[in-house]
Motif scaffolding. Structure first.
Motif, mmCIF file in Angstrom:
data_model
loop_
_atom_site.group_PDB
_atom_site.id
_atom_site.type_symbol
_atom_site.label_atom_id
_atom_site.label_comp_id
_atom_site.label_asym_id
_atom_site.label_seq_id
_atom_site.Cartn_x
_atom_site.Cartn_y
_atom_site.Cartn_z
ATOM 1 N N ILE A 19 0.844 -1.207 0.000
ATOM 2 C CA ILE A 19 0.000 0.000 0.000
ATOM 3 C C ILE A 19 0.877 1.255 0.000
ATOM 4 C CG2 ILE A 19 -1.594 1.365 1.411
ATOM 5 C CD1 ILE A 19 -2.876 -1.298 2.323
ATOM 6 N N LEU A 20 1.898 1.234 0.841
ATOM 7 C CA LEU A 20 2.759 2.412 0.965
ATOM 8 C C LEU A 20 3.557 2.657 -0.323
ATOM 9 C CD1 LEU A 20 3.761 4.736 2.699
ATOM 10 C CD2 LEU A 20 5.419 3.179 3.754
ATOM 11 N N MET A 21 4.083 1.587 -0.901
ATOM 12 C CA MET A 21 4.824 1.741 -2.167
ATOM 13 C C MET A 21 3.914 2.309 -3.243
ATOM 14 S SD MET A 21 7.063 -1.621 -2.963
ATOM 15 C CE MET A 21 8.622 -1.971 -2.178
ATOM 16 N N ALA A 22 2.683 1.797 -3.294
ATOM 17 C CA ALA A 22 1.743 2.273 -4.318
ATOM 18 C C ALA A 22 1.446 3.749 -4.102
ATOM 19 C CB ALA A 22 0.460 1.450 -4.283
ATOM 20 N N LYS A 23 1.354 4.135 -2.838
ATOM 21 C CA LYS A 23 1.037 5.526 -2.536
ATOM 22 C C LYS A 23 2.172 6.453 -2.960
ATOM 23 C CE LYS A 23 -0.253 8.791 0.945
ATOM 24 N NZ LYS A 23 -0.302 9.174 2.344
ATOM 25 N N VAL A 24 3.385 6.070 -2.625
ATOM 26 C CA VAL A 24 4.529 6.910 -2.981
ATOM 27 C C VAL A 24 4.664 6.984 -4.507
ATOM 28 C CG1 VAL A 24 7.032 7.168 -2.764
ATOM 29 C CG2 VAL A 24 5.684 6.533 -0.771
ATOM 30 N N GLN A 25 4.364 5.883 -5.162
ATOM 31 C CA GLN A 25 4.376 5.881 -6.631
ATOM 32 C C GLN A 25 3.314 6.852 -7.178
ATOM 33 O OE1 GLN A 25 2.954 2.317 -8.469
ATOM 34 N NE2 GLN A 25 3.932 2.746 -10.418
ATOM 35 N N VAL A 71 2.813 7.280 9.258
ATOM 36 C CA VAL A 71 2.346 6.985 7.899
ATOM 37 C C VAL A 71 0.810 7.052 7.870
ATOM 38 C CG1 VAL A 71 2.226 5.186 6.120
ATOM 39 C CG2 VAL A 71 4.383 5.624 7.326
ATOM 40 N N GLY A 72 0.188 6.538 8.921
ATOM 41 C CA GLY A 72 -1.271 6.599 9.008
ATOM 42 C C GLY A 72 -1.770 8.018 9.242
ATOM 43 N N ALA A 73 -1.062 8.748 10.110
ATOM 44 C CA ALA A 73 -1.475 10.120 10.412
ATOM 45 C C ALA A 73 -1.349 10.996 9.172
ATOM 46 C CB ALA A 73 -0.644 10.681 11.568
ATOM 47 N N ILE A 74 -0.329 10.767 8.391
ATOM 48 C CA ILE A 74 -0.175 11.535 7.147
ATOM 49 C C ILE A 74 -1.343 11.222 6.211
ATOM 50 C CG2 ILE A 74 1.203 11.741 5.034
ATOM 51 C CD1 ILE A 74 3.693 11.672 6.693
ATOM 52 N N GLY A 75 -1.685 9.941 6.102
ATOM 53 C CA GLY A 75 -2.794 9.571 5.236
ATOM 54 C C GLY A 75 -4.085 10.219 5.694
ATOM 55 N N TRP A 76 -4.367 10.063 6.964
ATOM 56 C CA TRP A 76 -5.643 10.571 7.469
ATOM 57 C C TRP A 76 -5.683 12.100 7.503
ATOM 58 C CZ3 TRP A 76 -6.946 11.615 13.152
ATOM 59 C CH2 TRP A 76 -8.287 12.022 13.263
ATOM 60 N N LEU A 77 -4.704 12.712 8.163
ATOM 61 C CA LEU A 77 -4.770 14.163 8.381
ATOM 62 C C LEU A 77 -4.192 14.977 7.220
ATOM 63 C CD1 LEU A 77 -3.759 14.266 12.160
ATOM 64 C CD2 LEU A 77 -6.056 14.571 11.184
ATOM 65 N N SER A 94 -8.168 10.497 -2.128
ATOM 66 C CA SER A 94 -9.237 10.028 -1.234
ATOM 67 C C SER A 94 -8.973 8.581 -0.845
ATOM 68 C CB SER A 94 -10.596 10.075 -1.929
ATOM 69 O OG SER A 94 -10.817 11.357 -2.407
ATOM 70 N N PHE A 95 -8.487 7.839 -1.806
ATOM 71 C CA PHE A 95 -8.153 6.444 -1.558
ATOM 72 C C PHE A 95 -7.023 6.353 -0.526
ATOM 73 C CE2 PHE A 95 -6.142 2.429 -3.254
ATOM 74 C CZ PHE A 95 -7.166 1.593 -2.844
ATOM 75 N N HIS A 96 -6.009 7.173 -0.696
ATOM 76 C CA HIS A 96 -4.895 7.184 0.270
ATOM 77 C C HIS A 96 -5.377 7.572 1.658
ATOM 78 C CE1 HIS A 96 -2.080 8.298 -3.315
ATOM 79 N NE2 HIS A 96 -2.435 7.037 -3.327
ATOM 80 N N GLN A 97 -6.293 8.516 1.685
ATOM 81 C CA GLN A 97 -6.751 8.988 2.988
ATOM 82 C C GLN A 97 -7.485 7.865 3.726
ATOM 83 O OE1 GLN A 97 -10.124 11.175 3.599
ATOM 84 N NE2 GLN A 97 -9.420 12.046 5.532
ATOM 85 N N ARG A 98 -8.315 7.138 2.997
ATOM 86 C CA ARG A 98 -9.024 6.013 3.633
ATOM 87 C C ARG A 98 -8.037 4.964 4.134
ATOM 88 N NH1 ARG A 98 -12.771 6.572 -0.456
ATOM 89 N NH2 ARG A 98 -12.039 4.775 -1.647
ATOM 90 N N GLN A 99 -6.991 4.726 3.338
ATOM 91 C CA GLN A 99 -5.992 3.747 3.762
ATOM 92 C C GLN A 99 -5.267 4.207 5.024
ATOM 93 O OE1 GLN A 99 -3.932 3.568 -0.001
ATOM 94 N NE2 GLN A 99 -4.771 1.553 -0.468
ATOM 95 N N GLY A 100 -4.974 5.512 5.102
ATOM 96 C CA GLY A 100 -4.313 6.053 6.294
ATOM 97 C C GLY A 100 -5.192 5.905 7.515
ATOM 98 N N ALA A 142 -6.381 0.245 12.754
ATOM 99 C CA ALA A 142 -5.770 -1.033 13.122
ATOM 100 C C ALA A 142 -4.846 -0.845 14.329
ATOM 101 C CB ALA A 142 -5.000 -1.619 11.942
ATOM 102 N N LEU A 143 -4.099 0.253 14.348
ATOM 103 C CA LEU A 143 -3.190 0.506 15.476
ATOM 104 C C LEU A 143 -3.983 0.829 16.736
ATOM 105 C CD1 LEU A 143 -0.362 2.702 13.882
ATOM 106 C CD2 LEU A 143 -0.338 0.243 14.326
#
Lengths: 276, 359
Positions: free
Chosen positions: B99-105, B153-159, B191-197, B203-204
């Motif tokens: 997921i993270l690799m795809a996001k950075v890509q 990584v999650g906080a960046i996605g979400w916030l 939006s997809f990245h944000q949901r993943q974050g 999960a944490l």
């Protein structure tokens, strides 16, 4: 040794190395391309490792000696030419191997048929860059030649038969035994592997039909053609790698690999039993 | 090209004058009459919510504002790869790693769209990157904060992605066509990245005690910098009024910031995490949340280059560029050797004469 583990570890480890390029590539298009290849390989690794067991346990909780990847794929990135040389050697090998697996009716046929499309792209990407760097400037030519030379020694290992993937199962065992004679300290492990191979080869491999000598010939022809088109010279040195050709498949790795695993596994190991 | 640029300059003067609210310059001369007609057509197109396209006439100040904003946006995507790429090699599961690799890509891809969109305004990616490397163009201040744990990584996605989306969704209706179209594509992926974050943090938060604490710590560190992503308060925002008049911007900084807080408060509750602001409370009268004061001193400091990672981020970007120079040179040398003369002529004939046309 399971063939799925060997192929899965190759993909996992090379994917990790390519992931280290993120944010460091020479041009934005390469950020995209290298990440894309890394993702494809990671996808392959996940499928292959899941055939063996839990993908995360296998990736994060095995130690260095239990990994079965080629020494080639664990080599550090070096400069861009070094990375491209590694990609050329591996992607041509993987493409030819997966083509053969896809053509057979062994347990990897379906998986290989899907992956071979991705790998054809990886191979094209590597070959195109070898041409550009080899036939670009004097500097890029020198760097590309140096990359090819530095990694050449690790290429012999790719053609050591993987149990279960050869046409005649017993050949693998015979080759493994032969290899153990040359590996010295690895002898004990290799003998065990060879014994295991006699019992299992053919069982999951019947129909995979990889003729390793033929594969090596096809690989040499393809790599030579690209290297020569790129105005470069095919290296001539020994191809036995560190320890001996085939050592990575026996869990005998090079020093940078342990450090790579330390980084990769640290967080997962720090929280035993946690889910992510 | 030089003549064209000079021509643009002439046009821009009247454009700026009009935009600043003064009357068009001394009437009577033919060129100025023509300019006034062009400007009138441009203003009418903006007023009618038509899209301005690359070959349309536009005031030079509009062009310059867009180049500045789109370049900064593109640079943010590129620099923004760094804090997340920092965790690729340590991602704790293969699924998260993918997921993270795809996001950075995706971020590299977004950078590419945005540089292309900016190039329609007559600049080039090389020129913009040079300005970034020289510190003459900015990127979002948020990426000058470090990613210290996996939960970041999650906080960046979400916030961070959440704030970016709040900012960027209105840009899908921006008056400049190429920018608006790039944003449609980018916003979908963001939006997809944000949901993943969000899902990563969830999960944490629901994991072990240590994982929960890691998630809370990340939210505590990223909350205020995320609010700063909306820019200075309305009364201190220098470009806002003009950008809104040109429909590059659709809402004020403070308006978007309030909207973002309203979105985050219930999400934080659902996550089982708290926001590090004791002053957040529902304001019945306004129908929005009140929240505490932002530390604008810190914002200014980061903007000036004195944030925790400014030096590191720009150094890594410059190094990647410099160390990659021989690769780009090789590709160019190869292309020169292997391009047929006829193909080369065709390439040279192509560059767009982007200011010939009228609106």
């Amino acid at each position: 040794m399971s063939a799925a583990l060997a192929l899965g570890d190759d993909a996992l480890v090379l994917s990790h190395r390519l992931g280290e390029w993120a944010g460091h590539a020479p041009v934005l298009e390469e950020e995209v391309a290298l990440a894309n290849i890394a993702l494809d390989l990671l996808g392959q690794a996940r499928v292959l490792l899941s055939l063996v067991g839990d993908e995360d346990e296998l990736a994060y909780l095995r130690e260095e000696r239990a990994f079965r990847n080629l020494q080639l794929v664990e080599q550090p990135n070096g400069d861009f030419a070094h990375t491209i040389a590694r990609q050329l050697y591996f992607s041509v090998y993987q493409h030819l191997l997966y083509e053969r697996l896809a053509a057979g009716d062994g347990r990897f046929a379906e998986l290989a048929a899907k992956a071979v499309k991705e790998v054809a792209y990886h191979r094209d990407h590597a070959e195109q860059w070898v041409l550009r760097l080899g036939d670009g400037t004097a500097e890029s030519h020198g760097r590309m030649q140096a990359g090819l030379e530095a990694l050449w020694r690790f290429t012999g290992e790719m053609f050591q038969p993987i149990e279960g993937l050869d046409a005649a199962g017993t050949t693998a065992a015979a080759d493994a035994t032969a290899a153990s004679a040359t590996t010295g300290t690895a002898g004990a492990t290799t003998t065990t592997e060879a014994a295991a191979a006699i019992g299992t080869a053919g069982a999951d491999g019947s129909g995979s039909g990889v003729d390793w000598a033929e594969l090596e010939g096809a690989w040499l022809a393809a790599v030579t053609a690209t290297v020569e088109r790129a105005t470069l010279t095919l290296p001539t040195g020994a191809r036995t790698g560190a320890w001996a050709a085939g050592a990575g498949r026996q869990g005998l790795h090079t020093e940078p690999f342990g450090r790579m695993l330390a980084e990769m596994q640290h967080l997962h190991r720090s929280h035993p039993g946690a889910s992510w | 090209m030089a003549a064209v640029t000079a021509d643009q300059k002439t046009q821009s003067t009247s454009g700026t004058a009009k935009a600043a609210g003064t009357e068009a310059g001394p009437a009577g001369t033919a060129p100025e009459a023509a300019d006034a007609a062009l400007l009138a057509a441009f203003d009418a197109a903006v007023a009618a919510d038509d899209r301005i396209e690359p070959r349309d006439w536009m005031p030079e100040a509009y062009r310059a504002t867009l180049v500045r904003q789109m370049a900064q946006h593109a640079h943010s995507e590129i620099i923004g790869m760094q804090p997340e790429a920092n965790w690729i090699t340590r991602a704790p599961s293969l699924r998260r790693k993918a997921i993270l690799m795809a996001k950075v890509q995706d971020e590299a891809g977004h950078g590419l769209y945005l540089y292309s969109a900016a190039e329609t305004l007559g600049t080039s990616r090389e020129e913009l990157l040079d300005k970034l490397h020289a510190g003459r163009q900015r990127y979002s201040s948020i990426f000058n904060y470090p990613t210290l744990t996996w939960a970041d990584v999650g906080a960046i996605g979400w916030l961070v992605d959440g704030a970016a989306i709040t900012n960027q969704v209105p840009l899908c209706r921006c008056s400049y066509g190429p920018y608006a179209r790039a944003m449609v594509r980018i916003c979908k992926e963001e939006s997809f990245h944000q949901r993943q974050g969000y899902e990563l943090l969830l999960a944490l938060s629901r994991g072990t005690e240590a994982q929960h604490a890691m998630a809370q710590d990340a939210v505590d560190r990223w909350w205020w910098p995320s609010l700063m992503m909306f820019g200075p308060p309305d009364d201190a925002s220098s470009h806002s009024a003009q950008s809104m008049a040109w429909k590059i911007k659709r809402h004020s900084n403070d308006e978007l910031r309030r909207r973002f807080v309203d979105i985050c408060v219930p999400q934080a509750e659902a996550l089982g995490l708290t926001l590090p602001d004791p002053d957040i409370r529902w304001n019945e009268e306004r129908g929005q949340h009140d929240f505490g004061a932002i530390d604008w001193t810190e914002f200014q400091q980061v903007l000036k280059g004195d944030g925790p990672c400014n030096e590191q981020r720009i150094t890594q970007r410059r190094r990647a560029h410099e160390e990659g120079a021989w690769v780009r040179d090789a590709a160019a040398a190869y292309a020169a050797k292997h391009t047929t003369p006829s193909a080369r002529t065709a390439q040279h004939a192509q560059p767009a004469q982007h200011v010939e046309e009228t609106a």
